[in-house]
Design a protein around this motif. Structure first.
Motif, PDB file in Angstrom:
ATOM      1  N   GLY A 134       0.767  -1.235   0.000  1.00 44.92           N
ATOM      2  CA  GLY A 134       0.000   0.000   0.000  1.00 44.92           C
ATOM      3  C   GLY A 134       0.797   1.283   0.000  1.00 44.92           C
ATOM      4  N   THR A 142      -4.860  10.394  -1.343  1.00 43.27           N
ATOM      5  CA  THR A 142      -5.769   9.402  -0.766  1.00 43.27           C
ATOM      6  C   THR A 142      -5.277   8.812   0.553  1.00 43.27           C
ATOM      7  N   THR A 143      -3.986   8.952   0.855  1.00 43.39           N
ATOM      8  CA  THR A 143      -3.415   8.342   2.051  1.00 43.39           C
ATOM      9  C   THR A 143      -2.137   9.076   2.447  1.00 43.39           C
ATOM     10  N   TYR A 145       0.279   7.371   3.669  1.00 42.84           N
ATOM     11  CA  TYR A 145       1.297   6.330   3.515  1.00 42.84           C
ATOM     12  C   TYR A 145       1.856   6.430   2.100  1.00 42.84           C
ATOM     13  N   ASP A 185      -4.545  -3.710  -1.423  1.00 37.78           N
ATOM     14  CA  ASP A 185      -3.860  -2.697  -0.613  1.00 37.78           C
ATOM     15  C   ASP A 185      -3.941  -3.132   0.843  1.00 37.78           C
ATOM     16  N   ASN A 187      -2.658  -1.801   3.423  1.00 39.69           N
ATOM     17  CA  ASN A 187      -2.507  -0.725   4.399  1.00 39.69           C
ATOM     18  C   ASN A 187      -3.823  -0.020   4.683  1.00 39.69           C
ATOM     19  N   THR A 188      -4.673   0.087   3.670  1.00 38.76           N
ATOM     20  CA  THR A 188      -5.915   0.814   3.885  1.00 38.76           C
ATOM     21  C   THR A 188      -6.904  -0.002   4.720  1.00 38.76           C
ATOM     22  N   TYR A 190      -9.899  -0.051   4.403  1.00 45.01           N
ATOM     23  CA  TYR A 190     -11.018  -0.458   3.561  1.00 45.01           C
ATOM     24  C   TYR A 190     -10.800  -1.854   2.973  1.00 45.01           C
ATOM     25  N   PHE A 220     -13.611   0.916  -0.499  1.00 48.20           N
ATOM     26  CA  PHE A 220     -12.378   0.440  -1.122  1.00 48.20           C
ATOM     27  C   PHE A 220     -12.392   0.692  -2.629  1.00 48.20           C
ATOM     28  N   PHE A 223     -11.650   4.328  -3.151  1.00 45.75           N
ATOM     29  CA  PHE A 223     -10.240   4.545  -2.844  1.00 45.75           C
ATOM     30  C   PHE A 223      -9.365   4.115  -4.028  1.00 45.75           C
ATOM     31  N   GLN A 227      -7.153   6.528  -6.710  1.00 53.04           N
ATOM     32  CA  GLN A 227      -5.705   6.406  -6.916  1.00 53.04           C
ATOM     33  C   GLN A 227      -5.367   6.228  -8.390  1.00 53.04           C
TER      34      GLN A 227
END
Length: 468
Positions: A134, A142-143, A145, A185, A187-188, A190, A220, A223, A227
């Protein structure tokens, strides 16, 4: 990978979708021919390119281990070896996620990378914008990270938005851009949502059943679409969207991210965009992608073998790298069977390319500088790859490569080439001189010039067969 061979020379794999991080590939019968004339034109463009540079790079390069997979408990038996891991894997996962806090590749030189790629004869770049862990290598909104996140020490560097600077540098050298993007992903929240059905024992899929939590799955999807839209609207021309994580799909997998919806929308911005929804088949897998393998037989669809220059996709300390001879032979077998080679180099954590990889790239480039006409823009021709010979076709010419495994391989002046097609003349590629030849039941007998037998065996002897 094991494979089943059908009477139509179709390779149909029968292994699991992903085995120790290595992806299987779709059968030739699963490829769907696009109907859009521009996409068909771009597929022919792709088939002309023959060789691309692939790069797996991210904070995980600091570990010198396989990218992302150690986060998946279901894949821990093969991805967590070689180190004295703590028994507290939740603690390890936190350490892995925190690698962004030490990722500071201040020696990266995008222009130098691009120069090396151009010198090596590469025609396009496939760069990991995001792997399964992620971490985003672009300035996403979006993040946090991400490479430009405040926790990442590199975020104030002039090249902080790595995708922008790398893409721009490679485009300036005439290379096309293929954006690798993992649909999964880890990390998210979602996708891997804490406290859900799987508890702490994670696998490569979501931590919950999307059909039971549709509202979370919709988050998700948004998201993921956001991206992809960033990459395809803010980072210039992208020729190919190279999508990994084939388990993220509809049907029995229950992971429909409505990929066609976002790809079709992005083609309004970039109508030439090829999509590579690998291992899924169907209308959005425009190119099939064998991984760390070459199909046993020629495939009459667009395909690309992604193979490492060393032993790992991501950077590995003290790795061993393929020689120029090995790389050229691999390229010739792939091209002769109708594919492209995506040759992977994992940059070091400080941003430099490993010396062993640079050496192989330069050796490849030197060979292609001399013989590239017989590789680029060619198409397949029977007998493809047989008995140590590789064949390509361009216009009225068939190019024959006699491969030599080592520099001390025995060379013979008389070659028995297993080519049955029409011939009007045979030429020594190096200087265009005519060669003596005669037909045989098994093909054609060709007599090499004396100078071809001097010194060490070359990577390959190249012969031009004039067919009209």
């Amino acid at each position: 990978m094991d494979a089943l061979e059908t009477d139509q020379n179709v390779v149909v794999t029968n292994e699991p979708e992903v085995e120790e991080g290595v992806h299987n590939y779709s059968a030739e019968s699963e490829w769907v021919k696009p109907t859009d004339p521009l996409i068909l034109e771009r597929i022919e463009w792709f088939k002309d390119q023959k060789i691309g540079l692939m790069m797996h790079w991210g904070p995980y390069s600091q570990l010198g281990l396989v990218e992302s997979w150690a986060l998946s408990d279901a894949d821990g038996d093969w991805s967590r070896g070689g180190v004295d891991w703590t028994e507290d894997m939740e603690h390890f996962k936190r350490e892995y996620v925190d690698l962004n806090k030490t990722f500071n590749p201040i020696r990266v030189q995008p222009e130098l990378w691009a120069d090396l790629a151009a010198e090596g004869g590469f025609k396009y770049l496939t760069f990991t914008t995001k792997h399964h862990d992620g971490f985003c290598m672009w300035d996403t909104r979006t993040t946090d990270y991400r490479i430009t996140g405040s926790e990442t020490p590199f975020h104030m560097h002039r090249y902080a938005d790595l995708c922008k600077h790398i893409f721009d540098a490679f485009r300036s050298r005439g290379l096309a851009i293929s954006a690798y993007f993992s649909k999964a992903d880890w990390n998210t929240p979602y996708y891997w949502a804490p406290g859900m059905e799987r508890g702490q024992h994670m696998w490569r899929g979501p931590s919950y059943d999307p059909t039971k939590y549709p509202w979370l799955w919709e988050k998700f999807i948004k998201f993921t679409h956001d991206q992809i839209e960033e990459l395809l609207t803010r980072y210039g021309r992208i020729d190919m969207l190279w999508l990994d994580a084939g388990w993220v799909r509809g049907g029995e997998r229950k992971q429909d991210i409505r990929l066609g919806e976002i790809v079709d929308r992005m083609r309004e911005h970039q109508p030439w965009l090829l999509a590579v929804d690998r291992t899924v088949g169907g209308p959005y897998e425009n190119v099939v992608t064998p991984e760390q393998t070459i199909p046993k037989r020629a495939m009459h669809i667009p395909w690309e073998s992604c193979i490492t220059m060393g032993t790992s996709f991501s950077f590995k300390y003290e790795d061993t790298y393929k020689s120029g001879r090995e790389i050229v032979h691999m390229l010739l077998e792939i091209v002769a069977k109708g594919g492209n080679l995506a040759l992977n180099v994992g940059p070091q954590p400080d941003g430099r390319l490993p010396e062993g990889a640079i050496r192989g790239m330069k050796e490849l480039g030197a060979w292609l500088a001399q013989y590239g006409e017989a590789v680029y823009g060619t198409r397949i021709v029977d007998p493809y790859f047989q008995d140590g010979y590789a064949f390509t076709r361009k216009g009225d010419n068939v190019f024959c490569f006699k491969l030599y495994k080592t520099a001390d391989s025995a060379m013979k002046q008389e070659l028995h080439i297993p080519y049955q097609g029409p011939i009007k003349g045979v030429q020594w590629y190096d200087d265009g001189s005519a060669l003596e030849y005669s037909r045989m039941d098994a093909g054609v007998k060709v007599v090499l010039p004396e100078q071809a037998l001097q010194g060490a065996a070359p990577i390959a002897h190249v012969i031009r067969l004039v067919t009209a």
